[in-house]
Design a protein around this motif. Structure first.
Motif, PDB file in Angstrom:
ATOM      1  N   ARG A 164       0.844  -1.211   0.000  1.00 42.51           N
ATOM      2  CA  ARG A 164       0.000   0.000   0.000  1.00 42.51           C
ATOM      3  C   ARG A 164       0.874   1.254   0.000  1.00 42.51           C
ATOM      4  O   ARG A 164       0.610   2.206  -0.742  1.00 42.51           O
ATOM      5  CB  ARG A 164      -0.941   0.000   1.207  1.00 42.51           C
ATOM      6  N   LEU A 165       1.915   1.252   0.817  1.00 45.29           N
ATOM      7  CA  LEU A 165       2.833   2.390   0.850  1.00 45.29           C
ATOM      8  C   LEU A 165       3.543   2.566  -0.486  1.00 45.29           C
ATOM      9  O   LEU A 165       3.718   3.683  -0.967  1.00 45.29           O
ATOM     10  CB  LEU A 165       3.858   2.220   1.976  1.00 45.29           C
ATOM     11  N   TRP A 166       3.946   1.464  -1.108  1.00 45.38           N
ATOM     12  CA  TRP A 166       4.583   1.516  -2.424  1.00 45.38           C
ATOM     13  C   TRP A 166       3.619   2.078  -3.463  1.00 45.38           C
ATOM     14  O   TRP A 166       4.012   2.917  -4.273  1.00 45.38           O
ATOM     15  CB  TRP A 166       5.057   0.110  -2.813  1.00 45.38           C
ATOM     16  N   GLU A 167       2.366   1.635  -3.425  1.00 43.39           N
ATOM     17  CA  GLU A 167       1.367   2.154  -4.367  1.00 43.39           C
ATOM     18  C   GLU A 167       1.189   3.663  -4.198  1.00 43.39           C
ATOM     19  O   GLU A 167       1.107   4.403  -5.184  1.00 43.39           O
ATOM     20  CB  GLU A 167       0.019   1.458  -4.176  1.00 43.39           C
ATOM     21  N   GLN A 168       1.129   4.112  -2.944  1.00 40.39           N
ATOM     22  CA  GLN A 168       0.997   5.550  -2.682  1.00 40.39           C
ATOM     23  C   GLN A 168       2.206   6.309  -3.215  1.00 40.39           C
ATOM     24  O   GLN A 168       2.065   7.369  -3.826  1.00 40.39           O
ATOM     25  CB  GLN A 168       0.835   5.810  -1.182  1.00 40.39           C
ATOM     26  N   ARG A 169       3.399   5.781  -2.989  1.00 35.93           N
ATOM     27  CA  ARG A 169       4.614   6.431  -3.470  1.00 35.93           C
ATOM     28  C   ARG A 169       4.636   6.491  -4.994  1.00 35.93           C
ATOM     29  O   ARG A 169       5.008   7.510  -5.578  1.00 35.93           O
ATOM     30  CB  ARG A 169       5.846   5.691  -2.951  1.00 35.93           C
ATOM     31  N   GLU A 170       4.203   5.433  -5.637  1.00 32.33           N
ATOM     32  CA  GLU A 170       4.146   5.413  -7.099  1.00 32.33           C
ATOM     33  C   GLU A 170       3.132   6.425  -7.628  1.00 32.33           C
ATOM     34  O   GLU A 170       3.378   7.077  -8.641  1.00 32.33           O
ATOM     35  CB  GLU A 170       3.809   4.008  -7.600  1.00 32.33           C
TER      36      GLU A 170
ATOM     37  N   VAL B  94       2.257   9.259  -6.159  1.00 33.23           N
ATOM     38  CA  VAL B  94       2.892  10.569  -5.983  1.00 33.23           C
ATOM     39  C   VAL B  94       3.946  10.784  -7.063  1.00 33.23           C
ATOM     40  O   VAL B  94       4.060  11.869  -7.631  1.00 33.23           O
ATOM     41  CB  VAL B  94       3.504  10.696  -4.560  1.00 33.23           C
ATOM     42  N   ARG B  95       4.720   9.740  -7.363  1.00 33.80           N
ATOM     43  CA  ARG B  95       5.739   9.840  -8.400  1.00 33.80           C
ATOM     44  C   ARG B  95       5.121  10.155  -9.756  1.00 33.80           C
ATOM     45  O   ARG B  95       5.632  11.008 -10.487  1.00 33.80           O
ATOM     46  CB  ARG B  95       6.530   8.532  -8.466  1.00 33.80           C
ATOM     47  N   GLN B  96       4.025   9.510 -10.079  1.00 31.20           N
ATOM     48  CA  GLN B  96       3.353   9.777 -11.352  1.00 31.20           C
ATOM     49  C   GLN B  96       2.810  11.199 -11.402  1.00 31.20           C
ATOM     50  O   GLN B  96       2.896  11.876 -12.440  1.00 31.20           O
ATOM     51  CB  GLN B  96       2.223   8.764 -11.592  1.00 31.20           C
ATOM     52  N   LEU B  97       2.248  11.677 -10.295  1.00 32.75           N
ATOM     53  CA  LEU B  97       1.758  13.052 -10.238  1.00 32.75           C
ATOM     54  C   LEU B  97       2.900  14.046 -10.411  1.00 32.75           C
ATOM     55  O   LEU B  97       2.766  15.053 -11.115  1.00 32.75           O
ATOM     56  CB  LEU B  97       1.023  13.308  -8.922  1.00 32.75           C
ATOM     57  N   GLU B  98       4.035  13.758  -9.781  1.00 31.67           N
ATOM     58  CA  GLU B  98       5.203  14.636  -9.889  1.00 31.67           C
ATOM     59  C   GLU B  98       5.744  14.643 -11.318  1.00 31.67           C
ATOM     60  O   GLU B  98       6.104  15.693 -11.850  1.00 31.67           O
ATOM     61  CB  GLU B  98       6.288  14.207  -8.899  1.00 31.67           C
ATOM     62  N   LEU B  99       5.790  13.467 -11.947  1.00 27.37           N
ATOM     63  CA  LEU B  99       6.241  13.403 -13.335  1.00 27.37           C
ATOM     64  C   LEU B  99       5.307  14.200 -14.251  1.00 27.37           C
ATOM     65  O   LEU B  99       5.766  14.901 -15.157  1.00 27.37           O
ATOM     66  CB  LEU B  99       6.329  11.956 -13.809  1.00 27.37           C
ATOM     67  N   ALA B 100       4.007  14.110 -14.008  1.00 23.92           N
ATOM     68  CA  ALA B 100       3.039  14.866 -14.811  1.00 23.92           C
ATOM     69  C   ALA B 100       3.244  16.364 -14.603  1.00 23.92           C
ATOM     70  O   ALA B 100       3.183  17.150 -15.552  1.00 23.92           O
ATOM     71  CB  ALA B 100       1.617  14.449 -14.452  1.00 23.92           C
ATOM     72  N   ARG B 101       3.503  16.766 -13.340  1.00 25.85           N
ATOM     73  CA  ARG B 101       3.739  18.176 -13.041  1.00 25.85           C
ATOM     74  C   ARG B 101       5.003  18.675 -13.749  1.00 25.85           C
ATOM     75  O   ARG B 101       5.026  19.764 -14.331  1.00 25.85           O
ATOM     76  CB  ARG B 101       3.858  18.395 -11.528  1.00 25.85           C
ATOM     77  N   LEU B 102       6.050  17.876 -13.714  1.00 25.46           N
ATOM     78  CA  LEU B 102       7.297  18.258 -14.378  1.00 25.46           C
ATOM     79  C   LEU B 102       7.132  18.324 -15.894  1.00 25.46           C
ATOM     80  O   LEU B 102       7.660  19.225 -16.542  1.00 25.46           O
ATOM     81  CB  LEU B 102       8.414  17.277 -14.012  1.00 25.46           C
ATOM     82  N   LYS B 103       6.382  17.378 -16.463  1.00 24.61           N
ATOM     83  CA  LYS B 103       6.141  17.402 -17.901  1.00 24.61           C
ATOM     84  C   LYS B 103       5.364  18.653 -18.292  1.00 24.61           C
ATOM     85  O   LYS B 103       5.679  19.306 -19.292  1.00 24.61           O
ATOM     86  CB  LYS B 103       5.378  16.158 -18.349  1.00 24.61           C
ATOM     87  N   LYS B 104       4.369  19.010 -17.470  1.00 22.77           N
ATOM     88  CA  LYS B 104       3.586  20.219 -17.744  1.00 22.77           C
ATOM     89  C   LYS B 104       4.491  21.456 -17.682  1.00 22.77           C
ATOM     90  O   LYS B 104       4.423  22.336 -18.546  1.00 22.77           O
ATOM     91  CB  LYS B 104       2.441  20.351 -16.744  1.00 22.77           C
ATOM     92  N   ALA B 105       5.341  21.524 -16.649  1.00 21.67           N
ATOM     93  CA  ALA B 105       6.250  22.666 -16.521  1.00 21.67           C
ATOM     94  C   ALA B 105       7.220  22.720 -17.696  1.00 21.67           C
ATOM     95  O   ALA B 105       7.512  23.799 -18.229  1.00 21.67           O
ATOM     96  CB  ALA B 105       7.021  22.579 -15.197  1.00 21.67           C
ATOM     97  N   TYR B 106       7.710  21.574 -18.125  1.00 17.46           N
ATOM     98  CA  TYR B 106       8.612  21.515 -19.276  1.00 17.46           C
ATOM     99  C   TYR B 106       7.895  22.010 -20.535  1.00 17.46           C
ATOM    100  O   TYR B 106       8.432  22.832 -21.289  1.00 17.46           O
ATOM    101  CB  TYR B 106       9.112  20.082 -19.469  1.00 17.46           C
ATOM    102  N   ASP B 107       6.684  21.499 -20.745  1.00 17.64           N
ATOM    103  CA  ASP B 107       5.914  21.911 -21.924  1.00 17.64           C
ATOM    104  C   ASP B 107       5.618  23.412 -21.897  1.00 17.64           C
ATOM    105  O   ASP B 107       5.708  24.088 -22.921  1.00 17.64           O
ATOM    106  CB  ASP B 107       4.607  21.118 -22.020  1.00 17.64           C
ATOM    107  N   GLU B 108       5.283  23.943 -20.722  1.00 18.58           N
ATOM    108  CA  GLU B 108       5.029  25.378 -20.598  1.00 18.58           C
ATOM    109  C   GLU B 108       6.297  26.174 -20.896  1.00 18.58           C
ATOM    110  O   GLU B 108       6.248  27.212 -21.547  1.00 18.58           O
ATOM    111  CB  GLU B 108       4.503  25.714 -19.201  1.00 18.58           C
ATOM    112  N   GLY B 109       7.419  25.684 -20.411  1.00 19.23           N
ATOM    113  CA  GLY B 109       8.691  26.358 -20.681  1.00 19.23           C
ATOM    114  C   GLY B 109       9.034  26.349 -22.160  1.00 19.23           C
ATOM    115  O   GLY B 109       9.444  27.369 -22.720  1.00 19.23           O
ATOM    116  N   LYS B 110       8.841  25.209 -22.796  1.00 20.00           N
ATOM    117  CA  LYS B 110       9.132  25.112 -24.231  1.00 20.00           C
ATOM    118  C   LYS B 110       8.224  26.029 -25.047  1.00 20.00           C
ATOM    119  O   LYS B 110       8.661  26.622 -26.034  1.00 20.00           O
ATOM    120  CB  LYS B 110       8.958  23.665 -24.717  1.00 20.00           C
TER     121      LYS B 110
END
Length: 91
Positions: free
Chosen positions: A42-48, A50-66
């Motif tokens: 369960r803890l691993w699923e939660q961490r994953e 959060v990781r996916q949300l963070e990756l999506a946030r970073l991709k959005k920031a990258y796309d906005e920057g580009k």
């Protein structure tokens, strides 16, 4: 937890991990080794998640920057001066 649709798996643990699990069960922290593994998953699923949300946030920031336009080269002194001026203008 209801035991429906449970699947038995074999896992290999280090002696330290096995001892930690045994200690947790013996001290009443968990009812069984299976409960410990389910809690860990369960803890691993939660961490994953959060990781996916963070990756999506970073991709959005990258796309906005580009899409924000052409970049420019700037030296450290100029960058620091611009950041300080911006901070002063904000108050």
């Amino acid at each position: 937890m209801k035991a429906t649709n449970m699947r038995t798996l074999t896992v290999s643990l280090t002696p330290h991990q096995a001892a930690m699990m045994q200690n947790a069960v013996e001290n009443g922290g968990y009812a069984s080794n299976s409960e410990i593994v389910r809690d860990a998953l369960r803890l691993w699923e939660q961490r994953e998640e959060v990781r996916q949300l963070e990756l999506a946030r970073l991709k959005k920031a990258y796309d906005e920057g580009k899409s924000s336009g052409e970049g420019r080269e700037i030296d450290l002194d100029t960058l620091m001066a611009e950041l300080k001026a911006e901070a002063r203008s904000r108050g």
